[in-house]
Motif scaffolding. Structure first.
Motif, mmCIF file in Angstrom:
data_model
loop_
_atom_site.group_PDB
_atom_site.id
_atom_site.type_symbol
_atom_site.label_atom_id
_atom_site.label_comp_id
_atom_site.label_asym_id
_atom_site.label_seq_id
_atom_site.Cartn_x
_atom_site.Cartn_y
_atom_site.Cartn_z
ATOM 1 N N ARG A 124 -51.113 -35.783 31.771
ATOM 2 C CA ARG A 124 -52.011 -35.863 30.608
ATOM 3 C C ARG A 124 -52.916 -34.639 30.558
ATOM 4 O O ARG A 124 -53.136 -34.064 29.495
ATOM 5 C CB ARG A 124 -52.858 -37.143 30.670
ATOM 6 C CG ARG A 124 -52.160 -38.349 30.075
ATOM 7 C CD ARG A 124 -53.160 -39.443 29.731
ATOM 8 N NE ARG A 124 -53.919 -39.908 30.888
ATOM 9 C CZ ARG A 124 -53.459 -40.762 31.800
ATOM 10 N NH1 ARG A 124 -52.233 -41.251 31.693
ATOM 11 N NH2 ARG A 124 -54.214 -41.143 32.802
ATOM 12 N N GLY A 125 -53.416 -34.242 31.724
ATOM 13 C CA GLY A 125 -54.281 -33.055 31.784
ATOM 14 C C GLY A 125 -53.570 -31.818 31.260
ATOM 15 O O GLY A 125 -54.135 -31.020 30.510
ATOM 16 N N VAL A 126 -52.300 -31.673 31.643
ATOM 17 C CA VAL A 126 -51.527 -30.513 31.195
ATOM 18 C C VAL A 126 -51.283 -30.596 29.692
ATOM 19 O O VAL A 126 -51.455 -29.615 28.966
ATOM 20 C CB VAL A 126 -50.174 -30.434 31.930
ATOM 21 C CG1 VAL A 126 -49.321 -29.309 31.370
ATOM 22 C CG2 VAL A 126 -50.399 -30.223 33.412
ATOM 23 N N GLU A 127 -50.941 -31.786 29.228
ATOM 24 C CA GLU A 127 -50.664 -31.929 27.799
ATOM 25 C C GLU A 127 -51.895 -31.605 26.967
ATOM 26 O O GLU A 127 -51.803 -30.953 25.935
ATOM 27 C CB GLU A 127 -50.124 -33.327 27.492
ATOM 28 C CG GLU A 127 -48.677 -33.416 27.937
ATOM 29 C CD GLU A 127 -48.030 -34.768 27.689
ATOM 30 O OE1 GLU A 127 -48.690 -35.659 27.119
ATOM 31 O OE2 GLU A 127 -46.857 -34.906 28.069
ATOM 32 N N GLU A 128 -53.058 -32.043 27.467
ATOM 33 C CA GLU A 128 -54.288 -31.719 26.741
ATOM 34 C C GLU A 128 -54.521 -30.216 26.708
ATOM 35 O O GLU A 128 -54.927 -29.664 25.689
ATOM 36 C CB GLU A 128 -55.503 -32.413 27.382
ATOM 37 C CG GLU A 128 -55.648 -33.843 26.878
ATOM 38 C CD GLU A 128 -56.501 -34.701 27.803
ATOM 39 O OE1 GLU A 128 -57.340 -34.133 28.545
ATOM 40 O OE2 GLU A 128 -56.307 -35.939 27.795
ATOM 41 N N SER A 129 -54.226 -29.591 27.821
ATOM 42 C CA SER A 129 -54.425 -28.142 27.879
ATOM 43 C C SER A 129 -53.454 -27.419 26.948
ATOM 44 O O SER A 129 -53.836 -26.487 26.232
ATOM 45 C CB SER A 129 -54.250 -27.660 29.325
ATOM 46 O OG SER A 129 -54.228 -26.269 29.367
ATOM 47 N N VAL A 130 -52.206 -27.874 26.947
ATOM 48 C CA VAL A 130 -51.214 -27.278 26.049
ATOM 49 C C VAL A 130 -51.677 -27.471 24.609
ATOM 50 O O VAL A 130 -51.667 -26.559 23.787
ATOM 51 C CB VAL A 130 -49.821 -27.917 26.256
ATOM 52 C CG1 VAL A 130 -48.836 -27.417 25.203
ATOM 53 C CG2 VAL A 130 -49.290 -27.615 27.654
ATOM 54 N N HIS A 131 -52.158 -28.677 24.353
ATOM 55 C CA HIS A 131 -52.631 -29.039 23.033
ATOM 56 C C HIS A 131 -53.717 -28.094 22.541
ATOM 57 O O HIS A 131 -53.693 -27.616 21.417
ATOM 58 C CB HIS A 131 -53.208 -30.451 23.127
ATOM 59 C CG HIS A 131 -53.006 -31.225 21.879
ATOM 60 N ND1 HIS A 131 -52.078 -32.195 21.761
ATOM 61 C CD2 HIS A 131 -53.631 -31.129 20.680
ATOM 62 C CE1 HIS A 131 -52.128 -32.694 20.539
ATOM 63 N NE2 HIS A 131 -53.058 -32.056 19.876
ATOM 64 N N ARG A 132 -54.662 -27.827 23.463
ATOM 65 C CA ARG A 132 -55.769 -26.933 23.096
ATOM 66 C C ARG A 132 -55.265 -25.533 22.768
ATOM 67 O O ARG A 132 -55.898 -24.807 22.036
ATOM 68 C CB ARG A 132 -56.793 -26.854 24.234
ATOM 69 C CG ARG A 132 -57.787 -27.995 24.212
ATOM 70 C CD ARG A 132 -58.945 -27.709 25.149
ATOM 71 N NE ARG A 132 -58.538 -27.688 26.548
ATOM 72 C CZ ARG A 132 -58.379 -28.766 27.296
ATOM 73 N NH1 ARG A 132 -58.593 -29.967 26.775
ATOM 74 N NH2 ARG A 132 -58.020 -28.681 28.545
ATOM 75 N N SER A 133 -54.132 -25.179 23.377
ATOM 76 C CA SER A 133 -53.628 -23.823 23.133
ATOM 77 C C SER A 133 -52.712 -23.803 21.911
ATOM 78 O O SER A 133 -52.042 -22.832 21.632
ATOM 79 C CB SER A 133 -52.856 -23.332 24.361
ATOM 80 O OG SER A 133 -51.616 -23.992 24.427
ATOM 81 N N MET A 134 -52.677 -24.946 21.186
ATOM 82 C CA MET A 134 -51.750 -25.043 20.057
ATOM 83 C C MET A 134 -52.480 -25.143 18.731
ATOM 84 O O MET A 134 -53.659 -25.442 18.667
ATOM 85 C CB MET A 134 -50.876 -26.282 20.237
ATOM 86 C CG MET A 134 -49.868 -26.117 21.344
ATOM 87 S SD MET A 134 -48.836 -27.571 21.387
ATOM 88 C CE MET A 134 -47.327 -26.864 21.944
ATOM 89 N N ILE A 135 -51.695 -24.934 17.693
ATOM 90 C CA ILE A 135 -52.267 -24.993 16.354
ATOM 91 C C ILE A 135 -51.367 -25.897 15.504
ATOM 92 O O ILE A 135 -50.156 -25.905 15.674
ATOM 93 C CB ILE A 135 -52.387 -23.556 15.786
ATOM 94 C CG1 ILE A 135 -52.996 -23.563 14.403
ATOM 95 C CG2 ILE A 135 -51.046 -22.830 15.777
ATOM 96 C CD1 ILE A 135 -53.447 -22.168 13.976
ATOM 97 N N LEU A 136 -51.994 -26.670 14.639
ATOM 98 C CA LEU A 136 -51.231 -27.605 13.811
ATOM 99 C C LEU A 136 -50.714 -26.896 12.558
ATOM 100 O O LEU A 136 -51.479 -26.282 11.830
ATOM 101 C CB LEU A 136 -52.136 -28.783 13.412
ATOM 102 C CG LEU A 136 -51.457 -29.927 12.660
ATOM 103 C CD1 LEU A 136 -50.409 -30.618 13.528
ATOM 104 C CD2 LEU A 136 -52.495 -30.935 12.173
ATOM 105 N N LEU A 137 -49.404 -26.983 12.353
ATOM 106 C CA LEU A 137 -48.804 -26.304 11.203
ATOM 107 C C LEU A 137 -47.971 -27.272 10.379
ATOM 108 O O LEU A 137 -47.385 -28.208 10.911
ATOM 109 C CB LEU A 137 -47.861 -25.177 11.674
ATOM 110 C CG LEU A 137 -48.434 -24.024 12.480
ATOM 111 C CD1 LEU A 137 -47.300 -23.076 12.854
ATOM 112 C CD2 LEU A 137 -49.513 -23.289 11.713
ATOM 113 N N ASP A 138 -47.909 -27.012 9.094
ATOM 114 C CA ASP A 138 -46.958 -27.705 8.229
ATOM 115 C C ASP A 138 -45.866 -26.708 7.885
ATOM 116 O O ASP A 138 -46.148 -25.641 7.353
ATOM 117 C CB ASP A 138 -47.661 -28.191 6.953
ATOM 118 C CG ASP A 138 -48.494 -29.423 7.225
ATOM 119 O OD1 ASP A 138 -47.967 -30.357 7.862
ATOM 120 O OD2 ASP A 138 -49.681 -29.440 6.836
ATOM 121 N N LEU A 139 -44.644 -27.060 8.255
ATOM 122 C CA LEU A 139 -43.540 -26.116 8.099
ATOM 123 C C LEU A 139 -42.444 -26.698 7.221
ATOM 124 O O LEU A 139 -42.255 -27.910 7.187
ATOM 125 C CB LEU A 139 -42.949 -25.789 9.475
ATOM 126 C CG LEU A 139 -43.905 -25.207 10.513
ATOM 127 C CD1 LEU A 139 -43.283 -25.264 11.899
ATOM 128 C CD2 LEU A 139 -44.281 -23.774 10.164
#
Ligand code: GDP
Ligand code: MG
Length: 429
Positions: free
Chosen positions: A356-371
């Motif tokens: 979960r900790g890793v997923e949260e970190s990955v999440h923070r490094s991500m951006i939400l896009l509509d493609l």
């Protein structure tokens, strides 16, 4: 006490350390770590001497009375080597060897020897040889070969062993040669690292023996060597870690950090440490069952600061939680590192929280896009499924409309497929 000529000869070593009078150092056994290091190189510990004093003696590091005591122990135990828990100046080492009549090894030489025997790749071997040469250059006149009863032995092994046969001048030539070769390998490696910058990368750091390789194995099923010996891993190993959510990240096992890591090694192990400096997230693995856990955390933090990584996002992992009989140390540590995660890499507990900790970190490094991606573009869809996190998708007329988190640094790949933001007028038609 008679040594058999038939069995593999283990050098008989006497350990020498100093101990401050402060109550803090009374907690742990003062020579425990040195003993672990000495056993790693195959020495048999036949005696220990501790001096209680704060200031080293200029000529011999320990006082002259202690030198006499060590000398008696050397002859009583038929020791081959005396290993100091501290670094000695070239003059101190020379004086001590003359007084004691056996090989004298300091802490850095011992650690370099461990690195030498464990170096696996060409790069690691060259780096160790360079570090050995740099450290021993001022010490070249110590002719251990005359003192040693066996070929090689502690301090004389590994790629740098030829240092004793060479004079200073050829040592300097060799240093220049090694520096150039290492530079070439590093450049090549940088290109390789550069080729996979898109993946989210985790680097496992921590004090030696904290359980880094065990954790790596547990997470990836990789067969990285684990041994209850300090420094069983030298070269960086990178593997794919597939989380239970299906997300994939790259994870690297790195060389262990120890107290007073020789500076030559910190500066020459650039490539290994690059895995740390390039990582998106660090796992700082701590052996929470170790009595010196807090000091070990500080030593690792010091090395991280030295390589410019103290600000990097880090998950502190309290490993070996299964060994704890008393939770006091864990409670104190968790107060200091509230986000720390207690696990047992061996018994596979606490790993969900870690994921979960890793997923949260990955999440923070991500951006939400509509493609909006044409269904025929299988490659980009596969990439998105691999490194992105799809929130919703819909298929209409050969176009897949996807709302997904993608790594910020992969944004450029998806730019051609960006859908107009809701409410914005479509420019076509
Ligand atoms: P490294 O030097 O940090 O890579 O440490 P290793 O992974 O080689 O582990 C060092 C020793 O600690 C080995 O004997 C492991 O079996 C042991 N170890 C690692 N993780 C755990 C754990 O969670 N619990 C216990 N009890 N032992 C562990
Ligand atoms: Mg290891």
């Amino acid at each position: 006490m008679k040594k058999s000529e038939l069995t593999v000869y283990r050098e008989r070593a006497i350990l020498v350390g100093t101990m401050e009078e402060s109550p803090r150092s009374l907690r742990g056994e003062p020579l425990e770590e040195l003993e672990g290091l000495a056993k790693t190189v195959g020495a048999e510990i036949v005696g220990k001497v501790i001096q209680r004093r704060d200031l080293p003696a200029a000529a011999t590091f320990i006082g002259s009375g202690k030198v006499g005591e060590v000398k008696e122990l050397v002859s009583a135990m038929e020791a081959d080597a005396v290993i100091f828990d501290n670094d000695l100046s070239p003059a101190q080492a020379k004086n001590l060897e003359e007084e004691l009549g056996v090989k004298v090894i300091d802490r850095t030489e011992l650690i370099l020897d461990i690195f030498a025997t464990h170096a696996q790749t060409l790069q690691a071997k060259l780096q160790v040889e360079l570090a050995q040469l740099q450290y021993t250059l001022p010490r070249l006149r110590r002719m251990w070969t005359h003192l040693s009863r066996q070929e090689g032995g502690i301090g004389l092994r590994g790629p740098g062993e030829r240092q004793l046969e060479v004079d200073r001048r050829s040592a300097r030539d060799r240093i220049a040669d090694l520096t150039q070769k290492i530079g070439e390998i590093e450049k090549r490696k940088q290109r390789e690292v550069g080729g996979r910058t898109d993946a989210f990368r985790v680097a496992i750091v921590g004090y030696t023996n904290a359980g880094k390789s065990t954790l790596m194995n547990t997470l990836t099923g990789a067969e990285t060597l684990t041994e209850d010996k300090l420094f069983s891993t030298l070269d960086t190993k990178t593997r794919i870690w597939k989380l239970s959510s299906g997300m994939k990240v790259l994870i690297s096992d790195t060389v262990g950090f120890i107290k007073n890591l020789p500076h030559q090694l910190v500066s020459s192990f650039h490539a290994t440490l690059e895995e740390v400096t390039d990582a998106n997230l660090l796992f700082h693995v701590v052996d929470i069952s170790h009595p010196d856990a807090r000091e070990q955390i500080e030593s690792v933090d010091l090395v991280l600061a030295e390589i410019g990584c103290s600000q990097k996002e880090t998950i502190v992992i309290f490993n070996k939680a299964d060994k704890l009989t008393d939770l006091t140390e864990l409670t104190i540590a968790q107060r200091r590192y509230p986000d720390g995660i207690a696990i047992s890499a061996l018994n596979r507990t606490g790993l969900d929280a870690l994921e979960r900790g890793v997923e949260e970190s990955v999440h923070r490094s991500m951006i939400l896009l509509d493609l909006k991606i044409p269904a025929g573009e299988g490659k980009i869809l596969a990439e998105l499924a691999g490194s992105g996190r799809i929130q919703a998708q819909e298929y209409i007329d050969g176009i897949v409309s996807i709302r997904a988190y993608v790594p910020r640094r992969e944004l450029y790949r998806y730019a051609p497929y960006l859908a107009p933001i809701d409410g914005e007028c479509s420019k076509t038609s």
